[in-house]
Write a protein that holds these residues in place. Structure first.
Motif, mmCIF file in Angstrom:
data_model
loop_
_atom_site.group_PDB
_atom_site.id
_atom_site.type_symbol
_atom_site.label_atom_id
_atom_site.label_comp_id
_atom_site.label_asym_id
_atom_site.label_seq_id
_atom_site.Cartn_x
_atom_site.Cartn_y
_atom_site.Cartn_z
ATOM 1 N N GLY A 10 -28.667 51.559 82.408
ATOM 2 C CA GLY A 10 -28.961 52.924 81.988
ATOM 3 C C GLY A 10 -28.257 53.987 82.806
ATOM 4 O O GLY A 10 -28.199 55.154 82.397
ATOM 5 N N VAL B 258 -24.459 53.486 78.010
ATOM 6 C CA VAL B 258 -25.772 53.235 77.411
ATOM 7 C C VAL B 258 -26.759 54.261 77.943
ATOM 8 O O VAL B 258 -26.804 54.526 79.149
ATOM 9 C CB VAL B 258 -26.260 51.805 77.743
ATOM 10 C CG1 VAL B 258 -27.660 51.566 77.191
ATOM 11 C CG2 VAL B 258 -25.288 50.770 77.195
ATOM 12 N N SER B 259 -27.559 54.835 77.045
ATOM 13 C CA SER B 259 -28.528 55.839 77.472
ATOM 14 C C SER B 259 -29.626 55.202 78.324
ATOM 15 O O SER B 259 -29.978 54.035 78.128
ATOM 16 C CB SER B 259 -29.152 56.526 76.254
ATOM 17 O OG SER B 259 -30.047 55.659 75.579
ATOM 18 N N MET C 40 -32.576 53.969 76.190
ATOM 19 C CA MET C 40 -32.403 52.701 75.483
ATOM 20 C C MET C 40 -32.456 51.523 76.455
ATOM 21 O O MET C 40 -33.036 50.480 76.145
ATOM 22 C CB MET C 40 -31.070 52.709 74.729
ATOM 23 C CG MET C 40 -30.973 51.633 73.662
ATOM 24 S SD MET C 40 -32.290 51.762 72.428
ATOM 25 C CE MET C 40 -31.838 53.290 71.604
ATOM 26 N N THR D 167 -19.416 58.210 71.374
ATOM 27 C CA THR D 167 -20.695 58.743 70.916
ATOM 28 C C THR D 167 -20.619 59.081 69.428
ATOM 29 O O THR D 167 -19.550 59.387 68.899
ATOM 30 C CB THR D 167 -21.094 60.011 71.691
ATOM 31 O OG1 THR D 167 -20.050 60.994 71.570
ATOM 32 C CG2 THR D 167 -21.319 59.701 73.164
ATOM 33 N N PHE E 41 -25.800 59.323 70.094
ATOM 34 C CA PHE E 41 -25.957 58.004 70.686
ATOM 35 C C PHE E 41 -24.610 57.296 70.649
ATOM 36 O O PHE E 41 -23.655 57.742 70.002
ATOM 37 C CB PHE E 41 -27.015 57.188 69.926
ATOM 38 C CG PHE E 41 -26.707 57.006 68.466
ATOM 39 C CD1 PHE E 41 -26.003 55.901 68.017
ATOM 40 C CD2 PHE E 41 -27.123 57.958 67.535
ATOM 41 C CE1 PHE E 41 -25.710 55.732 66.671
ATOM 42 C CE2 PHE E 41 -26.835 57.796 66.183
ATOM 43 C CZ PHE E 41 -26.121 56.685 65.755
ATOM 44 N N SER E 42 -24.527 56.169 71.365
ATOM 45 C CA SER E 42 -23.291 55.394 71.405
ATOM 46 C C SER E 42 -23.484 54.091 70.639
ATOM 47 O O SER E 42 -24.612 53.656 70.433
ATOM 48 C CB SER E 42 -22.902 55.083 72.852
ATOM 49 O OG SER E 42 -23.732 54.061 73.382
ATOM 50 N N TYR F 189 -23.005 51.298 71.771
ATOM 51 C CA TYR F 189 -23.602 50.370 72.723
ATOM 52 C C TYR F 189 -25.126 50.543 72.758
ATOM 53 O O TYR F 189 -25.862 49.588 73.007
ATOM 54 C CB TYR F 189 -23.006 50.581 74.114
ATOM 55 C CG TYR F 189 -21.508 50.754 74.082
ATOM 56 C CD1 TYR F 189 -20.678 49.724 73.631
ATOM 57 C CD2 TYR F 189 -20.914 51.949 74.469
ATOM 58 C CE1 TYR F 189 -19.297 49.884 73.584
ATOM 59 C CE2 TYR F 189 -19.542 52.122 74.429
ATOM 60 C CZ TYR F 189 -18.737 51.090 73.980
ATOM 61 O OH TYR F 189 -17.379 51.252 73.919
ATOM 62 N N ASP F 190 -25.584 51.789 72.500
ATOM 63 C CA ASP F 190 -27.025 52.024 72.387
ATOM 64 C C ASP F 190 -27.610 51.199 71.245
ATOM 65 O O ASP F 190 -28.728 50.671 71.355
ATOM 66 C CB ASP F 190 -27.310 53.505 72.133
ATOM 67 C CG ASP F 190 -27.143 54.364 73.375
ATOM 68 O OD1 ASP F 190 -27.353 53.828 74.478
ATOM 69 O OD2 ASP F 190 -26.806 55.546 73.242
ATOM 70 N N GLY G 267 -30.330 48.450 71.628
ATOM 71 C CA GLY G 267 -31.530 48.670 70.830
ATOM 72 C C GLY G 267 -31.913 47.438 70.022
ATOM 73 O O GLY G 267 -33.100 47.109 69.898
#
Length: 227
Positions: free
Chosen positions: A116, A121-122, A125, A180, A193-194, A196-197, A201
């Motif tokens: 994170g 990645v957020s 997430m 993004t 979001f990306s 990768y998120d 997820g």
């Protein structure tokens, strides 16, 4: 409650046919001065290295390769400690169970929080994935005490497969770069979001679904037995 020393270990993972012979070979060729506790420490060092490497990706994406290397270090230590103890017939079931899985909880937190901290990645997430992993881990330990089965594989996936997915994700983030996507939610503003998120997820959703399905099934079964 079941005796931890007598629990049945269930680890039916996709990579088991490759991992088990490799661990047995490593255990047979480890120097005598390397102990199971040292392997546990090596696994924790690997997790710390992953977290630091992930945090440093804000400065350079090349640290993703270092994070991947530390995933291998983490696998080596975390997977070999129990195998080495069993090979040398020096098992300490209760001590080993407590130490290994207490350390596992700490390393899980370090790895997911490190993820994170990357620009890929957020944090939210990564935290959701951590919650899913910790919930599933708690379920594993509770089931061990309740039904005497130490099951660490769900849907043919286990910690080793999660590490492999992390290596694939690291490679994708390195070559894909920071990306993004924004979706206009009108009055609520735009959600950013990306890709990768989305991947993380999906992993979080899988972990949570394994937890929920298994927990509900066990509650129903134990309720039947209690009648």
């Amino acid at each position: 409650m079941n005796d931890i020393a007598e629990h049945e270990r269930v680890n039916r993972i996709l990579l088991g046919p490759l991992e088990r012979p490799a661990l047995k070979w490593l255990a047979a060729h480890m120097p005598a001065w390397i102990t199971p506790d040292m392997c546990t420490a090596i696994g924790m060092i690997g997790a710390l290295g992953i977290m630091i490497s992930y945090a440093l990706t804000a400065a350079s994406r090349n640290f993703l390769w270092l994070a991947s290397l530390f995933f291998v270090v983490n696998w080596f230590g975390d997977s070999l400690d129990g195998t080495l103890a069993r090979y040398r017939q020096i098992e300490r079931p209760v001590y080993g169970f407590f130490l290994d899985h207490t350390v596992d909880a700490v390393t899980e937190v370090m790895i997911f929080l490190g993820l994170g901290l990357t620009p890929y990645v957020s944090f939210i997430m990564a935290s959701l994935a951590l919650i899913g992993y910790l919930l599933l881990s708690v379920l594993v330990y509770v089931r061990t005490s309740a039904v005497g089965e130490f099951k660490i594989s769900y849907g043919r996936l286990g910690p080793t497969e999660i590490r492999v997915l992390a290596l694939i994700l690291n490679t994708g983030m390195y070559f894909g770069g920071v990306r993004t996507v924004s979706i206009d939610l009108t009055s609520a503003g735009a959600a950013t979001f990306s890709p990768y998120d989305v991947i993380v997820g999906v992993i979080a959703a899988l972990l949570l679904s394994f937890f929920l399905v298994t927990a509900v099934r066990e509650v129903i079964e134990l309720r039947k037995q209690a009648r």
